[in-house]
Design a protein around this motif. Structure first.
Motif, PDB file in Angstrom:
ATOM      1  N   UNK A 195      40.813  19.129  51.561  1.00 29.03           N
ATOM      2  CA  UNK A 195      39.684  19.181  52.489  1.00 29.03           C
ATOM      3  C   UNK A 195      40.062  20.014  53.706  1.00 29.03           C
ATOM      4  N   UNK A 196      39.071  20.551  54.430  1.00 28.58           N
ATOM      5  CA  UNK A 196      39.377  21.319  55.649  1.00 28.58           C
ATOM      6  C   UNK A 196      40.134  20.467  56.654  1.00 28.58           C
ATOM      7  N   UNK A 197      41.129  21.051  57.300  1.00 24.97           N
ATOM      8  CA  UNK A 197      41.943  20.320  58.280  1.00 24.97           C
ATOM      9  C   UNK A 197      41.846  20.951  59.668  1.00 24.97           C
ATOM     10  N   UNK A 198      40.909  21.880  59.866  1.00 25.10           N
ATOM     11  CA  UNK A 198      40.742  22.500  61.180  1.00 25.10           C
ATOM     12  C   UNK A 198      39.267  22.705  61.463  1.00 25.10           C
ATOM     13  N   UNK A 199      38.944  22.929  62.716  1.00 24.02           N
ATOM     14  CA  UNK A 199      37.563  23.172  63.104  1.00 24.02           C
ATOM     15  C   UNK A 199      37.079  24.513  62.561  1.00 24.02           C
ATOM     16  N   UNK A 200      35.754  24.621  62.374  1.00 18.82           N
ATOM     17  CA  UNK A 200      35.176  25.814  61.782  1.00 18.82           C
ATOM     18  C   UNK A 200      34.364  26.589  62.812  1.00 18.82           C
ATOM     19  N   UNK A 201      34.421  27.895  62.702  1.00 17.34           N
ATOM     20  CA  UNK A 201      33.632  28.759  63.584  1.00 17.34           C
ATOM     21  C   UNK A 201      32.146  28.621  63.271  1.00 17.34           C
ATOM     22  N   UNK A 202      31.812  28.605  61.991  1.00 21.04           N
ATOM     23  CA  UNK A 202      30.433  28.452  61.544  1.00 21.04           C
ATOM     24  C   UNK A 202      30.309  27.143  60.776  1.00 21.04           C
ATOM     25  N   UNK A 203      29.327  26.347  61.099  1.00 24.26           N
ATOM     26  CA  UNK A 203      29.186  25.055  60.446  1.00 24.26           C
ATOM     27  C   UNK A 203      28.988  25.199  58.945  1.00 24.26           C
ATOM     28  N   UNK A 242      34.928  33.431  60.132  1.00 26.93           N
ATOM     29  CA  UNK A 242      34.807  34.862  60.417  1.00 26.93           C
ATOM     30  C   UNK A 242      33.658  35.114  61.383  1.00 26.93           C
ATOM     31  N   UNK A 243      33.900  36.025  62.308  1.00 31.11           N
ATOM     32  CA  UNK A 243      32.867  36.443  63.246  1.00 31.11           C
ATOM     33  C   UNK A 243      32.130  37.652  62.694  1.00 31.11           C
ATOM     34  N   UNK A 244      30.962  37.915  63.251  1.00 30.08           N
ATOM     35  CA  UNK A 244      30.221  39.106  62.880  1.00 30.08           C
ATOM     36  C   UNK A 244      31.077  40.335  63.158  1.00 30.08           C
ATOM     37  N   UNK A 245      31.182  41.222  62.197  1.00 29.09           N
ATOM     38  CA  UNK A 245      32.016  42.407  62.350  1.00 29.09           C
ATOM     39  C   UNK A 245      33.325  42.320  61.618  1.00 29.09           C
ATOM     40  N   UNK A 246      33.681  41.120  61.123  1.00 30.77           N
ATOM     41  CA  UNK A 246      34.867  40.995  60.285  1.00 30.77           C
ATOM     42  C   UNK A 246      36.075  40.363  60.930  1.00 30.77           C
ATOM     43  N   UNK A 247      36.094  40.141  62.262  1.00 35.55           N
ATOM     44  CA  UNK A 247      37.227  39.466  62.885  1.00 35.55           C
ATOM     45  C   UNK A 247      37.267  38.009  62.436  1.00 35.55           C
ATOM     46  N   UNK A 290      38.971  26.415  76.086  1.00 33.61           N
ATOM     47  CA  UNK A 290      38.234  25.401  75.336  1.00 33.61           C
ATOM     48  C   UNK A 290      37.573  26.036  74.118  1.00 33.61           C
ATOM     49  N   UNK A 291      37.887  25.533  72.936  1.00 35.97           N
ATOM     50  CA  UNK A 291      37.349  26.074  71.689  1.00 35.97           C
ATOM     51  C   UNK A 291      35.829  26.096  71.721  1.00 35.97           C
ATOM     52  N   UNK A 292      35.190  25.000  72.197  1.00 40.97           N
ATOM     53  CA  UNK A 292      33.734  24.899  72.183  1.00 40.97           C
ATOM     54  C   UNK A 292      33.071  25.854  73.166  1.00 40.97           C
ATOM     55  N   UNK A 293      33.828  26.355  74.136  1.00 41.76           N
ATOM     56  CA  UNK A 293      33.300  27.334  75.081  1.00 41.76           C
ATOM     57  C   UNK A 293      33.596  28.757  74.609  1.00 41.76           C
ATOM     58  N   UNK A 295      31.496  30.180  70.992  1.00 45.99           N
ATOM     59  CA  UNK A 295      30.127  30.720  71.160  1.00 45.99           C
ATOM     60  C   UNK A 295      30.113  32.065  71.880  1.00 45.99           C
ATOM     61  N   UNK A 296      30.964  32.216  72.900  1.00 46.47           N
ATOM     62  CA  UNK A 296      31.011  33.489  73.613  1.00 46.47           C
ATOM     63  C   UNK A 296      31.493  34.623  72.692  1.00 46.47           C
ATOM     64  N   UNK A 297      32.545  34.335  71.908  1.00 46.28           N
ATOM     65  CA  UNK A 297      33.059  35.354  70.987  1.00 46.28           C
ATOM     66  C   UNK A 297      32.036  35.714  69.927  1.00 46.28           C
ATOM     67  N   UNK A 298      31.288  34.697  69.437  1.00 47.00           N
ATOM     68  CA  UNK A 298      30.274  34.966  68.415  1.00 47.00           C
ATOM     69  C   UNK A 298      29.177  35.856  68.973  1.00 47.00           C
ATOM     70  N   UNK A 299      28.769  35.589  70.209  1.00 42.09           N
ATOM     71  CA  UNK A 299      27.728  36.410  70.834  1.00 42.09           C
ATOM     72  C   UNK A 299      28.215  37.841  71.056  1.00 42.09           C
ATOM     73  N   UNK A 300      29.447  37.969  71.548  1.00 40.68           N
ATOM     74  CA  UNK A 300      30.007  39.305  71.765  1.00 40.68           C
ATOM     75  C   UNK A 300      30.151  40.061  70.460  1.00 40.68           C
ATOM     76  N   UNK A 301      30.613  39.364  69.405  1.00 41.02           N
ATOM     77  CA  UNK A 301      30.791  40.005  68.099  1.00 41.02           C
ATOM     78  C   UNK A 301      29.450  40.455  67.539  1.00 41.02           C
ATOM     79  N   UNK A 302      28.412  39.598  67.685  1.00 40.42           N
ATOM     80  CA  UNK A 302      27.084  39.963  67.188  1.00 40.42           C
ATOM     81  C   UNK A 302      26.544  41.178  67.933  1.00 40.42           C
TER      82      UNK A 302
END
Length: 764
Positions: A566-574, A600-605, A638-641, A644-651
């Motif tokens: 099972x997954x053992x770490x938090x996920x970027x996308x639910x 994975x973020x938008x753009x492949x990172x 903070x991961x939760x902060x 979201x910022x990285x996802x927005x920047x990547x998009x």
């Protein structure tokens, strides 16, 4: 005034004297060593008007030249505080100077300082500061200078000085490897007391009319009418060369140790004034001779000595007004032993005695190939054969190459060789060397095996270890009977009990059986006894189960999906968590640990986390970058902060890249359409298409085509069903109109049925 590089060396020298009493300075021939030492002496005397300085030269002929140079700095030999003397005079007059206490002793041409006569200076005046100057801090016998000098200061290289305009560029021609002269030189077997070719044998083999005729033809072909110096083997050889050159109208004189001092001075002055065209000498003008307008150097004496080679060619590299370059005529194939004058030299290794200043005759028997210095045709290659000689490099090619910022390519015989052990006969211990250069002094009981840059050695206490080529211990292995470096950075170890194991040199992990290397993109994993292992110090392992693991490689990492975990770490996308499985990430060239894949973020990172809760972003070609952690001290961690910022920047970046790519493609397409304006309709059978010249642009698939208007054409697909295409065939308006009229303003009038029309703007 000193030049900038001389001022820099002078500064480094005074800094070195703060720590070391005895310093050697290396500067290429022609870059002003004597001016530097004169300035150093002048500064020292200004700081201490009671200071006494001795300048010791290798030969009597150099004393007067040094006196003239230091006199320009206001230091007269009549002053009494500065004495210039030859080592020969000093060795016979110790009693005459026994009451003097020099504060500074300068040794000119200090590569001769290992002789016993020089050592007396250290024994008699241990408290005096010492300065040794030389272009070549090396010896044929690989004896270093560390017993006399505490440190070495090196200047820029010959290549740097030519690039900066302080030394002259040169043309270099040499005998061909298969020439008669090279065959004779390759046959020289005897050595003199200094380790160089024996003069008697060289004289017997090369002091003959055919060889001298070839010397003359070389000068006539490449340096006719130019002023130059020839370096001969012996007095007889020099005189025979001069006699032959004079016989054919080349104003030449021979100078040697038997030439009276006054006569030598007169001949040299005539040479400076241009009354004599060529000077042939025997080891007279190898050191200290200063005549900047020398236009060619002819090497007629074979040698194994790097100092001799560089001192001789260096006589032609001094610059003067009106001198474009120097022609170096190598009639004895020395560049195949030493490389061009601009080749890299490891002076520190020679100073320490780890490398001999020597050429090796076997190098002349190998094939030598220089890379072309230009990107021209085959006719522009660097090595052009012309008669008995070949052009190695022209001054134009050399200057272009140096100004490009690159280093000159070395010839094949000078390329680094494999790391190998050697045994020191005196101690019985082993060391490491590459070719002729000692990389690690003899200090090991034995060397078990070597690989590229590494060796397994046995220390005096019986323990075994891995060292790098400099002797630094990388890993201790305990007691081993034998070792063997294998492909893929695997080391096979046989213990004293005969048991064999295998070590992964990247991770340090031990395996009982030889592991199989599996390559997935840029990452390797090991397979052994039904298990997969990461090549990391913190190891990840999974059992090999068919169909239960997916390996997905990218250009920077390997993702290992484990459907049994099972997954053992938090996920970027639910959405990623819905898969309900774990994924491990192995980064290329990261041998410390493995990571968990977070998404994975938008753009492949991608985002990953290590085993202590630190999160990283991995971008293409940039490696990993820390972004957050499980126990943040600030919001920026903070991961939760952060996510979201990285996802927005990547998009945002992805949208910008997509838009820019779309615009770039449209620009390319419009440029392509612009080049198609000459297309015309053509008919093949019953169908019409478009072509440009003999090239079909749109195949004949239409019932009819009108003449193009701008980038557009009206086409009839079937009776009374008209549409519009662009010149490259792209459909702009679907066929379905009874009539189409294209206007020049980029619009079109479409007839739906008689009496009903509509106007549309044509897009691309």
């Amino acid at each position: 005034m000193l030049r900038p590089y001389q001022q820099n060396i002078k500064h480094n020298l005074f800094e070195a004297w703060r720590q070391y009493p005895s310093v050697m300075v290396q500067m290429p021939t022609g870059t002003g060593k004597t001016h530097l030492l004169a300035s150093v002496i002048s500064d020292r005397m200004m700081a201490d008007d009671t200071a006494s300085v001795w300048i010791v030269a290798h030969r009597r002929e150099l004393v007067e030249q040094i006196e003239e140079t230091v006199a320009r700095y206001g230091i007269s030999k009549d002053d009494g505080r500065v004495k210039v003397m030859s080592i020969q005079w000093l060795s016979k007059h110790w009693e005459d100077v026994k009451d003097e206490r020099p504060g500074l002793i300068v040794i000119d041409e200090a590569h001769h300082a290992l002789a016993g006569t020089y050592r007396e200076l250290w024994l008699r005046y241990p408290n005096a500061k010492k300065l040794g100057t030389t272009a070549t801090p090396c010896r044929l016998n690989r004896k270093g200078f560390t017993d006399l000098f505490d440190t070495l200061i090196t200047s820029d290289s010959i290549a740097d000085f030519i690039r900066q305009g302080w030394l002259s560029t040169f043309d270099y021609v040499s005998i061909r490897p298969d020439s008669e002269e090279q065959r004779l030189i390759n046959g020289l077997e005897r050595r003199g007391a200094d380790g160089d070719f024996q003069v008697k044998e060289m004289d017997t083999v090369l002091n003959r009319r055919p060889s001298i005729e070839r010397l003359y033809e070389s000068v006539r072909q490449y340096a006719d009418g130019k002023k130059g110096i020839v370096y001969a083997i012996s007095i007889s050889h020099a005189r025979n060369i001069a006699g032959y050159y004079n016989q054919y109208g080349m104003n030449t004189v021979a100078i040697d140790s038997k030439t009276p001092a006054n006569e030598r001075k007169r001949l040299v002055e005539n040479f400076r004034q241009g009354k004599i065209q060529v000077l042939v000498n025997v080891d007279v003008f190898s050191e200290g001779f200063d005549c900047p307008d020398v236009e060619f150097i002819q090497l007629a004496r074979p040698t194994l000595s790097l100092p001799k080679y560089l001192q001789q060619v260096g006589r032609g590299l001094r610059k003067t007004e009106g001198k474009e370059s120097c022609m170096i005529i190598d009639n004895v194939g020395l560049y195949r032993l030493f490389g061009l004058p601009t080749a890299h030299r490891d002076w520190q290794a020679m100073f320490e005695g780890r490398l001999a200043g020597k050429g090796y005759p076997e190098a002349n028997t190998r094939a030598v190939s220089y890379m072309a210095l230009s990107q021209g045709t085959d006719k522009d290659k660097t090595a052009e054969t012309d008669g008995q000689l070949e052009t190695i490099v022209s001054h134009g090619q050399l200057l272009d190459y140096l100004q490009s910022g690159k280093s000159l390519p070395e010839n094949d015989s000078l390329q680094p060789e494999k790391l190998r052990p050697f045994k020191d006969r005196a101690s019985g211990l082993y060391g490491l060397k590459r070719g002729n250069k000692i990389t690690s002094t003899a200090r090991y009981h034995s060397v078990l095996d070597t690989a590229e840059g590494l060796a397994t050695v046995c220390f005096d206490n019986g323990q075994t270890g891995i060292v790098d080529e400099s002797g630094n211990v990388r890993m201790r292995l305990g007691r081993c009977r034998s070792t063997k470096f294998m492909k893929g950075n695997i080391l096979a170890l046989t213990g004293n009990n005969g048991r064999k194991t295998y070590m992964d040199l990247l991770s340090g992990q031990i395996y009982n059986k030889q592991p199989r290397i599996r390559q997935f993109g840029p990452v390797q994993i090991l397979e052994e006894d039904g298990m997969y292992y990461s090549r990391t110090k913190e190891q990840y392992k999974i059992r090999k189960v068919s169909g239960c693991h997916i390996f997905h490689a990218t250009s920077s990492c390997l993702l290992v999906y484990d459907y049994y975990a099972a997954p053992v770490c938090r996920q970027v996308n639910e959405d990623d968590a819905r898969w309900g499985h774990d994924c491990v990430c192995l980064l290329a060239n990261d041998y410390d640990t493995y990571y968990r894949y977070c998404g994975m973020l938008s753009g492949g990172s991608i985002v990953i986390v290590d085993n202590v809760g630190k999160y990283y972003i991995v971008e293409e070609g940039r490696g990993k970058k820390y972004i957050a952690c499980e126990n943040p001290k600030t919001a920026d961690e903070n991961f939760d902060v952060v996510i979201p910022r990285l996802k927005a920047e990547a998009a945002r970046r992805t949208n910008m890249m997509v838009a820019e790519e779309r615009r770039a493609n449209e620009r390319k397409r419009m440029a392509r359409l612009e080049g198609m304006k000459a297309v015309v309709p053509f008919k093949s059978g019953m169908r019409w298409g478009l072509r440009q010249g003999d090239k079909v642009v749109v195949p004949p698939v239409y019932r009819n085509i009108q003449l193009p208007v701008g980038y557009y054409c009206a086409v009839e697909v079937s009776p009374c069903r008209w549409g519009i295409i662009m010149l490259d065939g792209k459909v702009v308006v679907e066929a379905g109109y009874s009539k189409v009229v294209i206007n020049g303003d980029g619009t079109a009038r479409l007839t739906v049925f008689p009496g009903k029309e509509k106007v549309v703007e044509l897009g691309t």
